[in-house]
Design an enzyme around this catalytic site. Sequence first.
Site, PDB file in Angstrom:
ATOM      1  N   HIS A 122      -6.856  -9.312   6.766  1.00 40.00           N
ATOM      2  CA  HIS A 122      -7.022  -8.268   5.751  1.00 40.00           C
ATOM      3  C   HIS A 122      -5.656  -7.793   5.236  1.00 40.00           C
ATOM      4  O   HIS A 122      -5.427  -7.717   4.026  1.00 40.00           O
ATOM      5  CB  HIS A 122      -7.815  -7.099   6.340  1.00 40.00           C
ATOM      6  CG  HIS A 122      -7.962  -5.942   5.412  1.00 40.00           C
ATOM      7  ND1 HIS A 122      -9.147  -5.619   4.812  1.00 40.00           N
ATOM      8  CD2 HIS A 122      -7.063  -5.000   4.986  1.00 40.00           C
ATOM      9  CE1 HIS A 122      -8.985  -4.551   4.053  1.00 40.00           C
ATOM     10  NE2 HIS A 122      -7.717  -4.152   4.143  1.00 40.00           N
ATOM     11  N   GLU A 123      -4.745  -7.485   6.156  1.00 41.14           N
ATOM     12  CA  GLU A 123      -3.418  -7.009   5.751  1.00 41.14           C
ATOM     13  C   GLU A 123      -2.612  -8.113   5.071  1.00 41.14           C
ATOM     14  O   GLU A 123      -1.884  -7.860   4.112  1.00 41.14           O
ATOM     15  CB  GLU A 123      -2.661  -6.431   6.948  1.00 41.14           C
ATOM     16  CG  GLU A 123      -3.328  -5.241   7.605  1.00 41.14           C
ATOM     17  CD  GLU A 123      -3.727  -4.135   6.642  1.00 41.14           C
ATOM     18  OE1 GLU A 123      -2.989  -3.887   5.661  1.00 41.14           O
ATOM     19  OE2 GLU A 123      -4.777  -3.510   6.863  1.00 41.14           O
ATOM     20  N   GLN A 127       0.810  -1.212   0.000  1.00 39.90           N
ATOM     21  CA  GLN A 127       0.000   0.000   0.000  1.00 39.90           C
ATOM     22  C   GLN A 127       0.848   1.270   0.000  1.00 39.90           C
ATOM     23  O   GLN A 127       0.327   2.360  -0.234  1.00 39.90           O
ATOM     24  CB  GLN A 127      -0.946   0.011   1.196  1.00 39.90           C
ATOM     25  CG  GLN A 127      -2.016  -1.065   1.119  1.00 39.90           C
ATOM     26  CD  GLN A 127      -2.895  -1.027   2.336  1.00 39.90           C
ATOM     27  OE1 GLN A 127      -2.565  -1.593   3.371  1.00 39.90           O
ATOM     28  NE2 GLN A 127      -4.022  -0.337   2.210  1.00 39.90           N
ATOM     29  N   HIS A 162      -3.109  -8.401   1.405  1.00 44.29           N
ATOM     30  CA  HIS A 162      -2.344  -7.457   0.583  1.00 44.29           C
ATOM     31  C   HIS A 162      -1.003  -8.047   0.159  1.00 44.29           C
ATOM     32  O   HIS A 162      -0.506  -7.758  -0.935  1.00 44.29           O
ATOM     33  CB  HIS A 162      -2.085  -6.148   1.350  1.00 44.29           C
ATOM     34  CG  HIS A 162      -3.243  -5.218   1.370  1.00 44.29           C
ATOM     35  ND1 HIS A 162      -3.785  -4.650   0.238  1.00 44.29           N
ATOM     36  CD2 HIS A 162      -3.966  -4.737   2.413  1.00 44.29           C
ATOM     37  CE1 HIS A 162      -4.787  -3.861   0.574  1.00 44.29           C
ATOM     38  NE2 HIS A 162      -4.924  -3.897   1.895  1.00 44.29           N
ATOM     39  N   LEU A 188      -7.630   1.490   3.188  1.00 43.14           N
ATOM     40  CA  LEU A 188      -7.040   2.767   2.797  1.00 43.14           C
ATOM     41  C   LEU A 188      -6.765   2.832   1.297  1.00 43.14           C
ATOM     42  O   LEU A 188      -6.720   3.919   0.727  1.00 43.14           O
ATOM     43  CB  LEU A 188      -5.761   3.018   3.593  1.00 43.14           C
ATOM     44  CG  LEU A 188      -5.944   3.119   5.107  1.00 43.14           C
ATOM     45  CD1 LEU A 188      -4.586   3.261   5.799  1.00 43.14           C
ATOM     46  CD2 LEU A 188      -6.870   4.268   5.476  1.00 43.14           C
TER      47      LEU A 188
END
Length: 184
Positions: free
Chosen positions: A140-141, A50, A144, A99
Amino acid sequence: MILPIYVYGEPVLRKTAEEVDVQGTDWKPLVADMFETMYHANGVGLAAPQIGKAIRLFVIDSEPFQEAFPNAQIFKGAFINPVITEEWGEDFVFAEGCLSLPHINEDVTRKSQIHIEYYDENGNFHEEDHSGIVARIIQHEYDHLDGKVFVDHLSPIKKMVLKRQLNDIACGKTRADYKTVHKK
């Protein structure tokens, strides 16, 4: 230092992140920048992709959920080269946001408990079980790092409904309250 956040449509968000040299690098400055960036954007987690880095690193801080989940463990930490080895328990449905996908929140189903192995920013190895909201933030992270975003867990119909919003994010038509990087 507050870093810009890469949003939906940026290729780095779809790459599988690479493992890093835990012991041979001082991770503290990058981890500090990631926490500062995350807090500035009012997030509870931030993964290295991110911020444009395709490496296996993310940070979380579950404290903002303390009021909504008063019995939940509060956890703040950095996860380097994490591996979720097991997910189990009841299905936990929760409206997730990201985000990298500003202004989109949708219900996602995840398992309520996980087992994870990782290194922290000091090079210390951890092997832990987490549950509830902390497990959810970690999952969730972790997605990524595998080139996934939470909308990948939605039904094809739901994705079709969100298509215009996702395109607007990718084209820079959706603004966030923090600095972003998007396709020109």
